[in-house]
Design an enzyme around this catalytic site. Structure first.
Site, PDB file in Angstrom:
ATOM      1  N   ASN A  45      50.443  41.429 -58.454  1.00 22.14           N
ATOM      2  CA  ASN A  45      52.110  41.329 -59.438  1.00 22.14           C
ATOM      3  C   ASN A  45      53.195  40.846 -58.062  1.00 22.14           C
ATOM      4  O   ASN A  45      52.952  42.212 -57.387  1.00 22.14           O
ATOM      5  CB  ASN A  45      51.777  42.057 -60.314  1.00 22.14           C
ATOM      6  CG  ASN A  45      51.700  43.454 -59.739  1.00 22.14           C
ATOM      7  OD1 ASN A  45      51.094  44.286 -58.388  1.00 22.14           O
ATOM      8  ND2 ASN A  45      52.152  44.301 -60.701  1.00 22.14           N
ATOM      9  N   GLU A  58      46.534  38.117 -61.856  1.00 24.59           N
ATOM     10  CA  GLU A  58      46.476  36.660 -61.830  1.00 24.59           C
ATOM     11  C   GLU A  58      47.046  35.208 -62.236  1.00 24.59           C
ATOM     12  O   GLU A  58      46.172  34.582 -61.145  1.00 24.59           O
ATOM     13  CB  GLU A  58      45.721  36.315 -63.915  1.00 24.59           C
ATOM     14  CG  GLU A  58      44.866  38.434 -64.267  1.00 24.59           C
ATOM     15  CD  GLU A  58      45.800  39.293 -63.833  1.00 24.59           C
ATOM     16  OE1 GLU A  58      47.447  39.428 -63.723  1.00 24.59           O
ATOM     17  OE2 GLU A  58      45.570  40.059 -65.311  1.00 24.59           O
TER      18      GLU A  58
END
Ligand code: THU
Length: 134
Positions: A45, A58
């Site tokens: 992130n 992701e």
């Protein structure tokens, strides 16, 4: 996915978590994707002072993969401090490329706390098929 691929996927997700840039939430996330080509793509992130401009681990991994020509994926591993599960935006972005994706959720020690599929995490998904008019 072979046992060896699974171990590599997990190791990459654990390792990339160290690069998480999360000065606001302090919630560090690492993710690794195994493409059907056999290649691995990982991401963390990356937060921003304009909070809404932040990106999840992701999606970082996914955009890296797609921007290198990948369109088919076998599995994703996600590592967080508490075994957390992917957010709605990440589920939606991953769903674009197939709901049969295996999802491994791991805690900060690298222990698999849940193994599921994207189909299970995102029931009644809106996918490219949903745009068909005929
Ligand atoms: N985050 C991820 O990286 N993946 C998820 O699926 C859930 C949330 C990040 C976004 C933000 O940087 C931090 O975790 C707290 O929400």
């Amino acid at each position: 996915m072979t046992d060896e691929e699974r171990q590599t996927l997990i190791a990459r997700a654990v390792a990339v978590r160290q690069w998480a840039y999360a000065p606001y939430s302090h919630y560090h996330v690492g993710a690794a994707l195994l493409a059907s080509s056999g290649k691995f793509y990982d991401g963390c992130n990356v937060e921003n002072a304009a909070y809404g401009s932040s990106i999840c681990a992701e999606r970082t991994a996914l955009v890296k993969a797609v921007s290198e020509g990948e369109r088919q994926f076998e599995a994703v591993a996600v590592v967080t401090g508490n075994g957390g599960s992917p957010c709605g935006s990440c589920r939606q972005m991953l769903a674009e490329f197939g709901l049969d994706l295996k999802v491994l959720l791991l805690d900060g020690e690298g222990k698999v706390v849940r193994e599921t599929t994207l189909r299970e995490l995102l029931p009644d998904a809106f996918t490219p098929e949903s745009l068909r008019r005929d």
